[in-house]
Design a protein around this motif. Structure first.
Motif, PDB file in Angstrom:
ATOM      1  N   ILE A  67       0.823  -1.213   0.000  1.00 21.74           N
ATOM      2  CA  ILE A  67       0.000   0.000   0.000  1.00 21.74           C
ATOM      3  C   ILE A  67       0.855   1.262   0.000  1.00 21.74           C
ATOM      4  CG2 ILE A  67      -0.217   0.115   2.514  1.00 21.74           C
ATOM      5  CD1 ILE A  67      -3.068   1.090   2.133  1.00 21.74           C
ATOM      6  N   ASN A  68       2.076   1.155   0.508  1.00 19.44           N
ATOM      7  CA  ASN A  68       2.958   2.320   0.589  1.00 19.44           C
ATOM      8  C   ASN A  68       3.806   2.515  -0.666  1.00 19.44           C
ATOM      9  OD1 ASN A  68       2.100   3.007   3.207  1.00 19.44           O
ATOM     10  ND2 ASN A  68       3.474   1.482   4.098  1.00 19.44           N
ATOM     11  N   HIS A  69       3.553   1.710  -1.688  1.00 14.05           N
ATOM     12  CA  HIS A  69       4.309   1.838  -2.931  1.00 14.05           C
ATOM     13  C   HIS A  69       3.400   2.059  -4.139  1.00 14.05           C
ATOM     14  CE1 HIS A  69       8.104   0.796  -0.987  1.00 14.05           C
ATOM     15  NE2 HIS A  69       7.412  -0.099  -0.299  1.00 14.05           N
ATOM     16  N   ALA A  70       2.176   2.481  -3.881  1.00 14.40           N
ATOM     17  CA  ALA A  70       1.269   2.794  -4.988  1.00 14.40           C
ATOM     18  C   ALA A  70       1.845   3.961  -5.778  1.00 14.40           C
ATOM     19  CB  ALA A  70      -0.110   3.144  -4.448  1.00 14.40           C
ATOM     20  N   ARG A  71       1.829   3.846  -7.090  1.00 12.01           N
ATOM     21  CA  ARG A  71       2.394   4.895  -7.942  1.00 12.01           C
ATOM     22  C   ARG A  71       1.633   4.959  -9.262  1.00 12.01           C
ATOM     23  NH1 ARG A  71       5.945   1.882 -11.306  1.00 12.01           N
ATOM     24  NH2 ARG A  71       6.411  -0.178 -10.420  1.00 12.01           N
ATOM     25  N   ARG A  72       1.694   6.108  -9.880  1.00 12.45           N
ATOM     26  CA  ARG A  72       0.930   6.346 -11.104  1.00 12.45           C
ATOM     27  C   ARG A  72       1.319   5.392 -12.228  1.00 12.45           C
ATOM     28  NH1 ARG A  72      -2.135  10.394 -13.194  1.00 12.45           N
ATOM     29  NH2 ARG A  72      -2.145  10.644 -15.452  1.00 12.45           N
ATOM     30  N   ASP A  73       2.618   5.082 -12.328  1.00 14.89           N
ATOM     31  CA  ASP A  73       3.087   4.252 -13.435  1.00 14.89           C
ATOM     32  C   ASP A  73       3.178   2.774 -13.059  1.00 14.89           C
ATOM     33  OD1 ASP A  73       5.173   4.591 -11.663  1.00 14.89           O
ATOM     34  OD2 ASP A  73       6.715   4.792 -13.197  1.00 14.89           O
ATOM     35  N   ALA A  74       2.429   2.364 -12.055  1.00 15.56           N
ATOM     36  CA  ALA A  74       2.407   0.952 -11.668  1.00 15.56           C
ATOM     37  C   ALA A  74       1.759   0.111 -12.765  1.00 15.56           C
ATOM     38  CB  ALA A  74       1.639   0.772 -10.366  1.00 15.56           C
ATOM     39  N   PRO A  75       2.139  -1.159 -12.876  1.00 20.38           N
ATOM     40  CA  PRO A  75       1.465  -2.022 -13.850  1.00 20.38           C
ATOM     41  C   PRO A  75      -0.024  -2.124 -13.521  1.00 20.38           C
ATOM     42  CG  PRO A  75       3.432  -3.076 -12.963  1.00 20.38           C
ATOM     43  CD  PRO A  75       3.181  -1.869 -12.116  1.00 20.38           C
ATOM     44  N   PRO A  76      -0.884  -2.261 -14.522  1.00 16.25           N
ATOM     45  CA  PRO A  76      -2.311  -2.463 -14.241  1.00 16.25           C
ATOM     46  C   PRO A  76      -2.509  -3.641 -13.288  1.00 16.25           C
ATOM     47  CG  PRO A  76      -1.948  -2.127 -16.572  1.00 16.25           C
ATOM     48  CD  PRO A  76      -0.593  -2.272 -15.959  1.00 16.25           C
ATOM     49  N   ALA A  77      -3.465  -3.502 -12.390  1.00 17.78           N
ATOM     50  CA  ALA A  77      -3.667  -4.536 -11.373  1.00 17.78           C
ATOM     51  C   ALA A  77      -5.099  -5.043 -11.382  1.00 17.78           C
ATOM     52  CB  ALA A  77      -3.326  -3.990  -9.986  1.00 17.78           C
ATOM     53  N   LEU A  78      -5.244  -6.345 -11.149  1.00 16.11           N
ATOM     54  CA  LEU A  78      -6.536  -6.971 -10.888  1.00 16.11           C
ATOM     55  C   LEU A  78      -6.449  -7.598  -9.509  1.00 16.11           C
ATOM     56  CD1 LEU A  78      -9.364  -8.097 -11.630  1.00 16.11           C
ATOM     57  CD2 LEU A  78      -8.199 -10.079 -12.638  1.00 16.11           C
ATOM     58  N   LEU A  79      -7.310  -7.149  -8.600  1.00 12.61           N
ATOM     59  CA  LEU A  79      -7.301  -7.640  -7.221  1.00 12.61           C
ATOM     60  C   LEU A  79      -8.626  -8.332  -6.936  1.00 12.61           C
ATOM     61  CD1 LEU A  79      -5.800  -4.440  -5.533  1.00 12.61           C
ATOM     62  CD2 LEU A  79      -4.572  -6.434  -6.437  1.00 12.61           C
ATOM     63  N   ILE A  80      -8.540  -9.603  -6.541  1.00 15.35           N
ATOM     64  CA  ILE A  80      -9.726 -10.434  -6.301  1.00 15.35           C
ATOM     65  C   ILE A  80      -9.746 -10.871  -4.846  1.00 15.35           C
ATOM     66  CG2 ILE A  80     -10.799 -12.661  -6.854  1.00 15.35           C
ATOM     67  CD1 ILE A  80      -9.751 -12.333  -9.707  1.00 15.35           C
TER      68      ILE A  80
END
Length: 300
Positions: free
Chosen positions: A210-223
């Motif tokens: 959660i402390n490394h969220a960034r604009r250029d992060a790879p797209p994520a799918l969280l289930i």
């Protein structure tokens, strides 16, 4: 009557044996059910490899029977509270994903005392780098790799994808990351598993995705399952919110009635045909790993 009682006793013993087997190694039992009820689905084990000298640092590489051109690569990391688990018990993941047109890699990592933070991340990053190196030999396109994991494995792949230092040396840029029932916001450490894997070595807030969220992060799918009491769904909600606020691309799926293992079980036969988790995972992996065709300039 004796025959009936004998039959009931046999069924009862078989049920007890099954429960004990699931308790001792649930993924292995799940894998056996998948193989018996769904077959191979044309999926082939094409290589066994090591990315380090430790026995746990292993890769199992699968491909569909018909490999037409370079295929995107789907790397999966297992869970087990960073203390147990073996890629060889997760072959059902390959049988679920490979037929959709992927080279699938199942990755192991050091566990328990040998795998304490940040070792599990060092191993995951090394597994990704070795997968990229090896995948062209087996029909994979190393430029189109998607990372996925369940539970502790979801933490591993998400942290490696978000905290830039882990993949900086290899230069790998995942096309996407998929987390099933993952812990992403669990500091301070309040469970035996997290205290053993993180607290015992003095890890802090830097260890949290959660402390490394960034604009250029790879797209994520969280289930996540809404009834998950082991890793509460607030983990996925918190990370999704952080990624959204950072301007990153994130998709979430919450399943009512699902516990911690239900998303994983949903990738195995016979449950795979009754639920849409595999469809969500495959659809996302396909979209983010699509080949971008450059627009050619018009000829004057």
């Amino acid at each position: 009557m004796k025959i009936l009682l004998g039959g009931l006793a046999a069924i009862l013993l078989a049920g007890i044996a099954l429960l004990l087997a699931i308790r001792n190694n649930g993924p292995a039992v799940l894998d056996a059910f998948d193989r018996l009820t769904g077959g191979t689905r044309g999926t082939r084990l094409v290589a066994k490899a090591q990315y380090g000298s430790h026995p746990a640092q292993k890769l199992r590489i699968y491909a569909p029977a018909d490999t037409d051109g370079p295929l995107p690569v789907f790397l999966f990391v297992h869970g087990g509270s960073w203390s147990w688990g073996d890629p060889d018990d997760y072959n059902f993941i390959a049988r679920a994903i490979a037929p959709a047109g992927f080279v699938v890699v199942l990755a192991g990592y050091r566990l328990g005392e040998e795998g304490r933070y940040p070792v599990m991340l060092e191993d995951t990053a090394a597994a990704v780098a070795e997968t990229v190196r090896l995948s062209p030999r087996f029909g994979g396109d190393p430029r189109r790799i998607v990372l996925a994991g369940h539970s502790a494995g979801a933490y591993d792949v998400v942290q490696v994808a978000l905290e830039t230092k882990w993949l900086a040396a290899s230069g790998v840029k995942p096309r996407g990351v998929i987390g099933l029932s993952g812990p992403y916001d669990f500091y301070p450490f309040d469970k035996p598993s997290t205290r053993a894997a993180f607290g015992s070595v003095g890890a802090g807030a830097e260890s949290q995705p959660i402390n490394h969220a960034r604009r250029d992060a790879p797209p994520a799918l969280l289930i996540h399952g809404e009834e998950d009491t082991l890793v509460k769904p607030r983990n996925t909600r918190a990370l999704a919110s952080a990624l959204e606020q950072a301007g990153a691309s994130v998709e979430t799926r919450f399943y009512p009635g699902f516990d911690h293992n239900a998303p994983l079980i949903s990738l195995a036969s016979p449950w795979r045909a009754r639920r849409d988790v595999d469809e969500a995972v495959i659809d996302f992996a396909r979209r983010v790993s699509e080949v971008s065709v450059p627009v050619q300039a018009e000829t004057p």
